[in-house]
Write a protein that holds these residues in place. Sequence first.
Motif, short mmCIF file in Angstrom:
data_model
loop_
_atom_site.label_atom_id
_atom_site.label_comp_id
_atom_site.label_asym_id
_atom_site.label_seq_id
_atom_site.Cartn_x
_atom_site.Cartn_y
_atom_site.Cartn_z
N HIS A 107 0.96 -1.12 0.12
CA HIS A 107 -0.09 0.07 -0.07
C HIS A 107 0.85 1.07 -0.09
O HIS A 107 1.05 1.83 1.18
CB HIS A 107 -0.86 -0.03 1.13
N PRO A 108 1.52 1.65 -1.24
CA PRO A 108 2.54 2.84 -1.07
C PRO A 108 1.96 4.06 -1.06
O PRO A 108 0.83 4.39 -1.43
CB PRO A 108 3.20 2.47 -2.52
N VAL A 109 2.91 4.89 -0.59
CA VAL A 109 2.56 6.18 -0.61
C VAL A 109 2.64 6.53 -1.93
O VAL A 109 3.38 6.20 -2.88
CB VAL A 109 3.50 7.15 0.24
N GLN A 110 1.89 7.75 -2.41
CA GLN A 110 1.90 8.30 -3.70
C GLN A 110 1.62 9.78 -3.61
O GLN A 110 0.86 10.44 -2.94
CB GLN A 110 0.33 7.71 -4.47
N ALA A 111 2.52 10.46 -4.31
CA ALA A 111 2.53 11.66 -4.53
C ALA A 111 1.32 12.56 -4.87
O ALA A 111 0.34 12.05 -5.47
CB ALA A 111 3.54 12.19 -5.50
N HIS A 112 0.98 13.66 -4.05
CA HIS A 112 -0.24 14.54 -4.16
C HIS A 112 -1.36 13.98 -3.43
O HIS A 112 -2.30 14.66 -2.96
CB HIS A 112 -0.26 14.84 -5.62
N THR A 113 -1.40 12.58 -3.29
CA THR A 113 -2.90 12.15 -2.75
C THR A 113 -2.78 11.17 -1.57
O THR A 113 -3.68 11.33 -0.70
CB THR A 113 -3.30 11.10 -3.95
N HIS A 114 -1.51 10.41 -1.43
CA HIS A 114 -1.58 9.51 -0.16
C HIS A 114 -0.04 9.76 0.33
O HIS A 114 1.08 9.09 -0.04
CB HIS A 114 -1.80 8.00 -0.66
N PRO A 115 0.08 10.56 1.40
CA PRO A 115 1.46 10.65 2.26
C PRO A 115 1.50 9.82 3.05
O PRO A 115 2.61 9.53 3.59
CB PRO A 115 1.04 12.06 2.95
N CYS A 116 0.68 8.64 3.13
CA CYS A 116 0.88 7.53 4.32
C CYS A 116 0.80 6.08 3.57
O CYS A 116 0.00 5.92 2.51
CB CYS A 116 -0.19 7.54 5.30
N GLY A 117 1.35 4.97 3.92
CA GLY A 117 1.17 3.80 3.36
C GLY A 117 1.49 2.65 4.30
O GLY A 117 1.97 2.61 5.45
N ALA A 118 1.72 1.41 3.91
CA ALA A 118 2.00 0.31 4.62
C ALA A 118 2.66 -0.98 3.63
O ALA A 118 2.00 -0.97 2.39
CB ALA A 118 0.71 -0.24 5.39
N TYR A 119 3.50 -1.57 4.38
CA TYR A 119 3.69 -2.93 3.71
C TYR A 119 3.70 -3.98 4.77
O TYR A 119 4.06 -3.76 6.07
CB TYR A 119 5.33 -2.73 3.09
N ALA A 120 3.61 -5.28 4.21
CA ALA A 120 3.60 -6.34 5.39
C ALA A 120 3.95 -7.63 4.24
O ALA A 120 3.59 -7.73 3.07
CB ALA A 120 2.01 -6.64 5.73
N ALA A 121 4.43 -8.42 5.08
CA ALA A 121 4.92 -9.67 4.31
C ALA A 121 4.93 -10.94 5.37
O ALA A 121 5.33 -10.56 6.47
CB ALA A 121 6.41 -9.45 3.78
N ARG A 122 4.44 -12.00 4.83
CA ARG A 122 4.64 -13.09 5.73
C ARG A 122 6.19 -13.82 5.69
O ARG A 122 6.58 -14.08 4.39
CB ARG A 122 3.66 -14.29 5.24
N ILE A 123 6.58 -14.12 6.93
CA ILE A 123 8.04 -14.52 6.92
C ILE A 123 8.19 -15.91 7.53
O ILE A 123 7.17 -16.44 7.79
CB ILE A 123 9.04 -13.48 7.58
N GLU A 124 9.42 -16.40 7.68
CA GLU A 124 9.48 -17.70 8.24
C GLU A 124 8.99 -17.53 9.83
O GLU A 124 8.64 -16.77 10.36
CB GLU A 124 11.20 -17.95 8.40
N GLY A 125 8.65 -18.84 10.36
CA GLY A 125 7.78 -18.82 11.45
C GLY A 125 6.46 -18.66 11.62
O GLY A 125 5.83 -18.32 12.51
N ASN A 126 6.06 -18.57 10.40
CA ASN A 126 4.48 -18.19 10.19
C ASN A 126 4.15 -16.76 10.92
O ASN A 126 3.22 -16.60 11.77
CB ASN A 126 3.43 -19.32 11.11
#
Length: 461
Positions: A232-251
């Motif tokens: 959920h990237p930041v985007q210039a002019h419209t979205h100054p906030c965002g987020a990333y998430a990833a499933r990693i080892e160990g569930n």
Amino acid sequence: MVNKFEPRWDQALVIGSSIAGLAVARVLADHFHRVVLVERDSATVEATGRGGVPQSRHVHGLLAAGGGMLEELFPGLRAELADAGAPVYDFGEATAMFIDNGRLPLTTTGLMLQSFSRGLLESRLRRRVAELPQVRIEAGATVTGLLTDHPNGPVTGITVARHSDATDTEGGTDERYRADLVVDCSGRFTKLPQWLTAIGYPRPAETIVDAGLAYASRMYDGPPRSWNALLHPVQAHTHPCGAYAARIEGNRWMVSLLGVTPHHPPTDDAEYAAFAAGLNNPELSGLLAESRPITPIHRFTRIENRRFELARMRRWPDRLLVMGDAHCAFNPVYGQGMTVAIASALALREQLRQRRGSAHDLTGLAPRVHRRLRRVTFYPWMMSTNEDAIWSAARTDTRAGRIPSAAHWFQNRLFRSMMHHEPSLIAFQRVFNSVKPPTHLLTPHILVRALTPARSDTPTR
């Protein structure tokens, strides 16, 4: 002809055991009798974050191109990481990516990704490098300067201060390490400018593009989702906030919230949850609602794009290379850093192989490698700075500001067409994963779709 399996040169020194440093050490082990990897942090092969890599506690992405190149350097690594619990998945099938127009459709791309913690990847790479008979890892040592035998001469080694642990970097005893080649892979906080001026060379010119962006991350224990990664990237002019998430080892799940000044994500638990809720992302909200935080919140703010213009240097000490983030550090939220570091190591391998079969020694290697690295970093730099240069906090001149604005306009049109046109979507995903250059998006059928107003909200193929 030199036997390609017989090292030609005596000793090489690598400063820093980052991903770049480990990849470079692997390459050098085929060409030098001895490779010494000098690392400031204490010796460890455990899958934990290091003090020298403050961003290790955040979401990391190894693009599809980077994963393939890393497997080339370390055969069987992907399977080894999978055995440790790192999931492997098709980028288009298992990535929930959100843009202005909503969530992008899922599609099969053949772009295979693997998500893991930075600690797991580094620990497995370090173990493999440490097992090479040519390599010795010197941990708990801080590089304090470069050695030369005479003014304007080549670099002949480094000075090192020993310390008892990673936090004690003062008061150690200086030692001198001699080498035929020195490679600085010490990261974005390299002391390269000071080292150069101390031996009579000019400080390299530096380009910085800073969006004023920061991110805050924590790890969660939670059930699997229908996806393995969320963008959920930041985007210039419209979205100054965002987020990333990833499933990693160990569930487990690694979640990073990000925002541009003055919207930096907080480190307070309640405010962190409120920041995430404010994104109005149903997939992120569902993940956090069903998961339990298992680490504190860590924030990282030094994530500007920074590049030393080494290829333009008129005076440069021979036998000194600068690679990885020490040469070109990207805003980590775009996921370019590790892939570029591995590509740079392969570029060095190409140059060394050319010299093995000729009468050339290492004289003149540095400028050739640095010119090659400028080509390696050209497109990733353009992609990482495109959005960042638009924000008011970006340090850029008028011309540089106009170019990203035009690219941003086209990007918005492309994103809209991707909601309805699968070839455009797959083309973008290949560029995003560094499998294709950005010019791949300028093919006629992609351009026509991007520049033609959408007639339907129904996705088409």
